[in-house]
Design a protein around this motif. Structure first.
Motif, PDB file in Angstrom:
ATOM      1  N   VAL A   8      -5.573  10.419   4.314  1.00 15.65           N
ATOM      2  CA  VAL A   8      -5.644  11.545   3.374  1.00 15.65           C
ATOM      3  C   VAL A   8      -4.415  12.429   3.560  1.00 15.65           C
ATOM      4  CG1 VAL A   8      -6.935  13.623   2.742  1.00 15.65           C
ATOM      5  CG2 VAL A   8      -8.162  11.516   3.325  1.00 15.65           C
ATOM      6  N   ARG A   9      -3.771  12.805   2.460  1.00 15.11           N
ATOM      7  CA  ARG A   9      -2.583  13.655   2.529  1.00 15.11           C
ATOM      8  C   ARG A   9      -2.961  15.057   3.012  1.00 15.11           C
ATOM      9  NH1 ARG A   9      -0.789   9.278   1.741  1.00 15.11           N
ATOM     10  NH2 ARG A   9       0.851   8.660   0.289  1.00 15.11           N
ATOM     11  N   ILE A  10      -2.086  15.638   3.806  1.00 13.08           N
ATOM     12  CA  ILE A  10      -2.312  16.975   4.352  1.00 13.08           C
ATOM     13  C   ILE A  10      -1.444  17.986   3.608  1.00 13.08           C
ATOM     14  CG2 ILE A  10      -2.047  18.447   6.392  1.00 13.08           C
ATOM     15  CD1 ILE A  10      -2.575  15.909   8.083  1.00 13.08           C
ATOM     16  N   GLY A  11      -2.070  19.039   3.112  1.00 13.38           N
ATOM     17  CA  GLY A  11      -1.341  20.135   2.488  1.00 13.38           C
ATOM     18  C   GLY A  11      -1.527  21.405   3.294  1.00 13.38           C
ATOM     19  N   ALA A  12      -0.494  22.229   3.354  1.00 15.19           N
ATOM     20  CA  ALA A  12      -0.591  23.514   4.044  1.00 15.19           C
ATOM     21  C   ALA A  12      -1.196  24.528   3.084  1.00 15.19           C
ATOM     22  CB  ALA A  12       0.779  23.976   4.511  1.00 15.19           C
ATOM     23  N   GLN A  13      -2.400  25.024   3.423  1.00 18.86           N
ATOM     24  CA  GLN A  13      -3.018  26.042   2.574  1.00 18.86           C
ATOM     25  C   GLN A  13      -2.705  27.413   3.152  1.00 18.86           C
ATOM     26  OE1 GLN A  13      -7.287  26.055   1.638  1.00 18.86           O
ATOM     27  NE2 GLN A  13      -6.630  26.530  -0.438  1.00 18.86           N
ATOM     28  N   VAL A  14      -1.718  28.050   2.568  1.00 25.21           N
ATOM     29  CA  VAL A  14      -1.200  29.323   3.072  1.00 25.21           C
ATOM     30  C   VAL A  14      -1.929  30.487   2.410  1.00 25.21           C
ATOM     31  CG1 VAL A  14       1.056  28.324   3.574  1.00 25.21           C
ATOM     32  CG2 VAL A  14       0.649  29.346   1.335  1.00 25.21           C
ATOM     33  N   GLY A  15      -2.119  31.564   3.159  1.00 22.43           N
ATOM     34  CA  GLY A  15      -2.833  32.710   2.607  1.00 22.43           C
ATOM     35  C   GLY A  15      -2.382  34.010   3.215  1.00 22.43           C
ATOM     36  N   TYR A  16      -3.045  35.082   2.800  1.00 19.14           N
ATOM     37  CA  TYR A  16      -2.790  36.377   3.405  1.00 19.14           C
ATOM     38  C   TYR A  16      -3.282  36.380   4.851  1.00 19.14           C
ATOM     39  CZ  TYR A  16      -2.077  38.396  -1.297  1.00 19.14           C
ATOM     40  OH  TYR A  16      -1.617  38.692  -2.552  1.00 19.14           O
ATOM     41  N   MET A  69     -16.147  15.266   3.946  1.00 21.35           N
ATOM     42  CA  MET A  69     -15.262  15.486   2.792  1.00 21.35           C
ATOM     43  C   MET A  69     -14.042  14.578   2.842  1.00 21.35           C
ATOM     44  SD  MET A  69     -16.494  17.694   0.618  1.00 21.35           S
ATOM     45  CE  MET A  69     -15.151  18.438  -0.290  1.00 21.35           C
ATOM     46  N   LEU A  70     -13.565  14.290   4.042  1.00 19.50           N
ATOM     47  CA  LEU A  70     -12.387  13.432   4.178  1.00 19.50           C
ATOM     48  C   LEU A  70     -12.667  11.983   3.798  1.00 19.50           C
ATOM     49  CD1 LEU A  70     -10.837  14.949   7.413  1.00 19.50           C
ATOM     50  CD2 LEU A  70      -9.769  14.895   5.148  1.00 19.50           C
ATOM     51  N   GLU A  71     -13.936  11.630   3.689  1.00 22.68           N
ATOM     52  CA  GLU A  71     -14.297  10.298   3.206  1.00 22.68           C
ATOM     53  C   GLU A  71     -14.249  10.234   1.677  1.00 22.68           C
ATOM     54  OE1 GLU A  71     -14.722   7.704   4.993  1.00 22.68           O
ATOM     55  OE2 GLU A  71     -14.988   8.551   7.014  1.00 22.68           O
ATOM     56  N   VAL A  72     -14.121  11.400   1.036  1.00 24.89           N
ATOM     57  CA  VAL A  72     -14.214  11.472  -0.422  1.00 24.89           C
ATOM     58  C   VAL A  72     -12.874  11.813  -1.068  1.00 24.89           C
ATOM     59  CG1 VAL A  72     -15.390  12.593  -2.358  1.00 24.89           C
ATOM     60  CG2 VAL A  72     -16.623  12.203  -0.214  1.00 24.89           C
ATOM     61  N   VAL A  73     -12.166  12.802  -0.514  1.00 24.73           N
ATOM     62  CA  VAL A  73     -10.960  13.327  -1.162  1.00 24.73           C
ATOM     63  C   VAL A  73      -9.727  12.497  -0.843  1.00 24.73           C
ATOM     64  CG1 VAL A  73     -11.904  15.665  -1.167  1.00 24.73           C
ATOM     65  CG2 VAL A  73     -10.449  14.926   0.741  1.00 24.73           C
ATOM     66  N   THR A  74      -8.669  12.733  -1.610  1.00 25.42           N
ATOM     67  CA  THR A  74      -7.387  12.072  -1.360  1.00 25.42           C
ATOM     68  C   THR A  74      -6.353  13.038  -0.776  1.00 25.42           C
ATOM     69  OG1 THR A  74      -6.875  12.421  -3.712  1.00 25.42           O
ATOM     70  CG2 THR A  74      -7.671  10.252  -3.069  1.00 25.42           C
ATOM     71  N   SER A  75      -6.602  14.345  -0.927  1.00 28.99           N
ATOM     72  CA  SER A  75      -5.714  15.368  -0.378  1.00 28.99           C
ATOM     73  C   SER A  75      -6.537  16.478   0.265  1.00 28.99           C
ATOM     74  CB  SER A  75      -4.819  15.972  -1.471  1.00 28.99           C
ATOM     75  OG  SER A  75      -3.968  14.998  -2.044  1.00 28.99           O
ATOM     76  N   ALA A  76      -6.084  16.947   1.431  1.00 30.37           N
ATOM     77  CA  ALA A  76      -6.797  17.998   2.163  1.00 30.37           C
ATOM     78  C   ALA A  76      -5.921  19.231   2.276  1.00 30.37           C
ATOM     79  CB  ALA A  76      -7.180  17.501   3.559  1.00 30.37           C
ATOM     80  N   ASN A  77      -6.388  20.339   1.703  1.00 27.05           N
ATOM     81  CA  ASN A  77      -5.695  21.622   1.830  1.00 27.05           C
ATOM     82  C   ASN A  77      -6.161  22.239   3.146  1.00 27.05           C
ATOM     83  OD1 ASN A  77      -5.159  21.065  -0.974  1.00 27.05           O
ATOM     84  ND2 ASN A  77      -7.117  22.032  -1.440  1.00 27.05           N
ATOM     85  N   VAL A  78      -5.339  22.129   4.177  1.00 29.38           N
ATOM     86  CA  VAL A  78      -5.754  22.534   5.518  1.00 29.38           C
ATOM     87  C   VAL A  78      -5.297  23.962   5.795  1.00 29.38           C
ATOM     88  CG1 VAL A  78      -5.655  21.993   7.981  1.00 29.38           C
ATOM     89  CG2 VAL A  78      -5.660  20.139   6.294  1.00 29.38           C
ATOM     90  N   ALA A  79      -6.237  24.795   6.229  1.00 32.73           N
ATOM     91  CA  ALA A  79      -5.913  26.185   6.565  1.00 32.73           C
ATOM     92  C   ALA A  79      -4.811  26.237   7.622  1.00 32.73           C
ATOM     93  CB  ALA A  79      -7.166  26.893   7.064  1.00 32.73           C
ATOM     94  N   CYS A  80      -4.122  27.360   7.676  1.00 32.75           N
ATOM     95  CA  CYS A  80      -2.984  27.487   8.596  1.00 32.75           C
ATOM     96  C   CYS A  80      -3.166  28.601   9.620  1.00 32.75           C
ATOM     97  CB  CYS A  80      -1.706  27.729   7.803  1.00 32.75           C
ATOM     98  SG  CYS A  80      -1.277  26.389   6.676  1.00 32.75           S
ATOM     99  N   GLY A  81      -4.393  29.116   9.770  1.00 27.17           N
ATOM    100  CA  GLY A  81      -4.666  30.102  10.799  1.00 27.17           C
ATOM    101  C   GLY A  81      -4.623  31.547  10.366  1.00 27.17           C
ATOM    102  N   PHE A  82      -4.153  31.828   9.152  1.00 26.86           N
ATOM    103  CA  PHE A  82      -4.073  33.218   8.693  1.00 26.86           C
ATOM    104  C   PHE A  82      -5.362  33.672   8.020  1.00 26.86           C
ATOM    105  CE2 PHE A  82       0.486  34.980   8.442  1.00 26.86           C
ATOM    106  CZ  PHE A  82       0.774  34.500   9.709  1.00 26.86           C
ATOM    107  N   HIS A  83      -5.890  32.852   7.127  1.00 24.38           N
ATOM    108  CA  HIS A  83      -7.165  33.210   6.476  1.00 24.38           C
ATOM    109  C   HIS A  83      -8.346  32.539   7.162  1.00 24.38           C
ATOM    110  CE1 HIS A  83      -6.941  29.269   4.402  1.00 24.38           C
ATOM    111  NE2 HIS A  83      -8.234  29.406   4.217  1.00 24.38           N
ATOM    112  N   ALA A  84      -8.087  31.448   7.879  1.00 24.61           N
ATOM    113  CA  ALA A  84      -9.141  30.693   8.559  1.00 24.61           C
ATOM    114  C   ALA A  84      -8.486  29.658   9.463  1.00 24.61           C
ATOM    115  CB  ALA A  84     -10.058  30.002   7.550  1.00 24.61           C
TER     116      ALA A  84
END
Length: 254
Positions: A60-68, A27-42
């Motif tokens: 690829v830009r890294i985004g913090a994907q925050v969750g419950y 997927m990192l060969e395709v996308v421009t931004s990666a919503n990376v899990a932060c350990g709470f949901h995965a």
């Protein structure tokens, strides 16, 4: 006249220990931004560091994907958490991923809520304010990725945060512009050609066909493909190819 650009994002880093979910490397060969899990949901720390390193290596830009805080439910169950606790939870998650991204030679460039939290803060003003407040506490310069017209975007803009609207390539929409619940039939799309056509309509004409057949307006600076969907890499590649064929330049929004 400059070329029209579009970001392509996906949820990554969602494996845990010996359990792998999706193909982050592909997927990192395709996308421009990666919503990376932060350990709470995965996600576990070692796996998240690997994902951050892989993203950094590809630019690829890294985004913090925050969750419950819901590993068992993959963050897809609503939690009636207090404003104070949710602020702290989101600050904690962003901080953890920032450290991992820094160790990988990169940085967290934006924040995107995950799963049930994402859907809840479309209409839940208190939780929307908590997430926006947490992002602002960490860094007022961090953009937030989400759904146009949401309570979350209202709260974020009130704090001076940049809001980036996204469209979902492989999810069905309700007539009000929200996503169809994953519990309902037809919520997740799998036909590659259909998905590519929908994305073309979203990005080229600002519209999408809702699940009831009506045509609704949609605003997007980024297109999301879910990394855990069956055939995710094939879908993402088809979306990327269609965007390029339509004359858009793929580029991260930040």
């Amino acid at each position: 006249m400059s070329a029209v650009t579009m970001d392509l994002n996906a949820d990554l880093g969602e494996g845990f220990g010996a359990w792998r979910l999706g193909d982050d490397e592909a997927m990192l060969e395709v996308v421009t931004s990666a919503n990376v899990a932060c350990g709470f949901h995965a996600g576990d720390p070692a796996g998240l560091l690997r994902t951050c390193r892989a993203a950094a290596a590809r630019g690829v830009r890294i985004g913090a994907q925050v969750g419950y805080r819901d590993l068992a439910g993959f963050g897809r169950r609503f939690i009636d958490v207090s404003h104070e606790d949710l602020v702290a939870d989101v600050v904690y998650q962003i901080g953890a991923l920032r450290a991992l991204a820094h160790a990988a030679g990169s940085a967290v460039a934006y924040v995107k809520p995950h799963g049930a939290l994402y859907n809840t803060i479309i209409r839940h003003a208190e939780q929307a304010d908590a997430v926006a407040t947490a992002v602002h506490f960490v860094d007022p310069a961090l953009p937030v990725l989400g759904l146009a017209g949401s309570e979350f975007f209202d709260a974020a803009r009130a704090l001076g945060l940049r809001t980036v609207p996204e469209a979902f390539a492989d999810r069905a929409y309700q007539p009000d512009g929200t996503l169809v619940s994953r519990r309902e039939q037809g919520a997740v799309l799998h036909d590659v050609d259909e998905i590519a056509e929908r994305v073309a309509a979203m990005t080229g004409h600002g519209r999408v066909t809702a699940i009831d057949g009506s045509t609704i307006p949609i605003t997007a600076e980024s297109v999301c493909v879910h990394g855990d969907s069956p055939g995710a890499v094939r879908i993402a590649t088809a979306v990327r190819d269609r965007l390029i064929a339509d004359g858009l330049q793929l580029r991260a929004f930040v």
